[in-house]
Design a protein around this motif. Sequence first.
Motif, short mmCIF file in Angstrom:
data_model
loop_
_atom_site.label_atom_id
_atom_site.label_comp_id
_atom_site.label_asym_id
_atom_site.label_seq_id
_atom_site.Cartn_x
_atom_site.Cartn_y
_atom_site.Cartn_z
N GLY A 88 17.57 11.73 44.87
CA GLY A 88 16.62 12.00 43.81
C GLY A 88 16.32 13.47 43.58
N HIS A 89 17.05 14.36 44.27
CA HIS A 89 16.83 15.79 44.06
C HIS A 89 18.09 16.62 44.37
N ILE A 90 18.56 16.56 45.63
CA ILE A 90 19.67 17.42 46.03
C ILE A 90 20.95 17.08 45.28
N ILE A 91 21.36 15.80 45.30
CA ILE A 91 22.62 15.43 44.67
C ILE A 91 22.55 15.53 43.14
N PRO A 92 21.47 15.06 42.48
CA PRO A 92 21.45 15.26 41.03
C PRO A 92 21.45 16.74 40.63
N SER A 93 20.80 17.57 41.43
CA SER A 93 20.84 19.01 41.15
C SER A 93 22.25 19.54 41.30
N MET A 94 22.95 19.08 42.33
CA MET A 94 24.33 19.51 42.54
C MET A 94 25.22 19.05 41.39
N MET A 95 25.02 17.81 40.94
CA MET A 95 25.82 17.29 39.83
C MET A 95 25.63 18.12 38.57
N LEU A 96 24.41 18.52 38.32
CA LEU A 96 24.14 19.37 37.15
C LEU A 96 24.78 20.74 37.31
N ASN A 97 24.70 21.29 38.52
CA ASN A 97 25.33 22.57 38.79
C ASN A 97 26.84 22.49 38.57
N GLU A 98 27.45 21.43 39.07
CA GLU A 98 28.89 21.27 38.94
C GLU A 98 29.30 21.01 37.49
N ALA A 99 28.34 20.51 36.69
CA ALA A 99 28.62 20.29 35.26
C ALA A 99 28.48 21.58 34.46
N GLY A 100 28.14 22.68 35.16
CA GLY A 100 28.10 23.98 34.50
C GLY A 100 26.73 24.48 34.12
N PHE A 101 25.68 23.80 34.60
CA PHE A 101 24.33 24.22 34.26
C PHE A 101 23.75 25.20 35.27
N ASP A 102 22.98 26.14 34.77
CA ASP A 102 22.05 26.89 35.60
C ASP A 102 20.76 26.07 35.58
N ILE A 103 20.47 25.40 36.71
CA ILE A 103 19.37 24.43 36.69
C ILE A 103 18.00 25.08 36.51
N ASP A 104 17.93 26.39 36.63
CA ASP A 104 16.65 27.08 36.41
C ASP A 104 16.48 27.54 34.96
N ARG A 105 17.58 27.60 34.22
CA ARG A 105 17.51 28.15 32.87
C ARG A 105 17.93 27.18 31.78
N ASP A 106 18.91 26.34 32.08
CA ASP A 106 19.53 25.54 31.02
C ASP A 106 18.82 24.22 30.75
#
Length: 287
Positions: free
Chosen positions: A147-165
């Motif tokens: 509910g946090h670490i893996i979904p954040s990683m998935m978004l990162n791997e999809a090319g997102f800056d999770i703090d900005r995008d």
Amino acid sequence: MKLKALVSGVFAVSTLFATSALAGPQSCPSTLRFADTGIEGMEEMVRTYHQFQEKLGGILDINIEFFPVSDRTATVNALQFEQVDMILAGPSEYAVMRARQDVKMMVGIERTEYGTAFVVHEDSGIYSLEDLRGKHIAMKDPGSTTGHIIPSMMLNEAGFDIDRDLRISLLDGARFEALVNRDVDAMGSGVRDVARLEERDPNGRYRVIAESDTMPRDIFVARGGISDACVAYVSEKMYEHGDALMDAILGPGERRKYVGSRFVNDLTEDEYDRITEAYALVGFPLN
């Protein structure tokens, strides 16, 4: 006596048979203090694990006491000050523990449907992770594996800056209502949470836009000061009586996430390296 001894420490847990005169109740403390990183407070521990406590104590011929922990930090502190002997932890919690303290692997619990899913309203116009740019996403609580670490990683791997995008809100139990009420555009949470969402909103229509691979197994962890002989004895007995212990965990009805699960003794450190890498990838410190 031949035992399924489990190799602990930095190497692996495997079905290794060994003979040891020391591997028995006498190799362990007279009382083993048990915690679950997902349970807060003594009352909840008793309600959730009283059947497991009685069953495991009888199997081991060792007294089992509860030591509730409030969060992951409290767990690490309890290990440091030798306040707890055995902990049931998720993959994220174990990654943190092994980075900060001397711990030993024991047996694990292999869960069904254990992964992350991103879900949206069917009429949202969102069909993939790439469509989440600029959107608001609900997740669970800080450090949650699915509910946090893996979904954040998935978004990162999809090319997102999770703090900005995009915008992420850690809402814990309120994440369901947030999506139902359209306060957020998507929810990144456990695969089983999709069914829970549909139960809460039976008239709603939802779509899963992405799923992760299956997660590493949950793990029973011994503090480093517990002898290898004790770790081997407890692990062997827990694996041998896995069905009865799982029934005891499920009996009170508080740990439904373990429905369909089984005890395993083939854990390796390598499978948790993936979680360590995820922490590094998304910029969350382990130490």
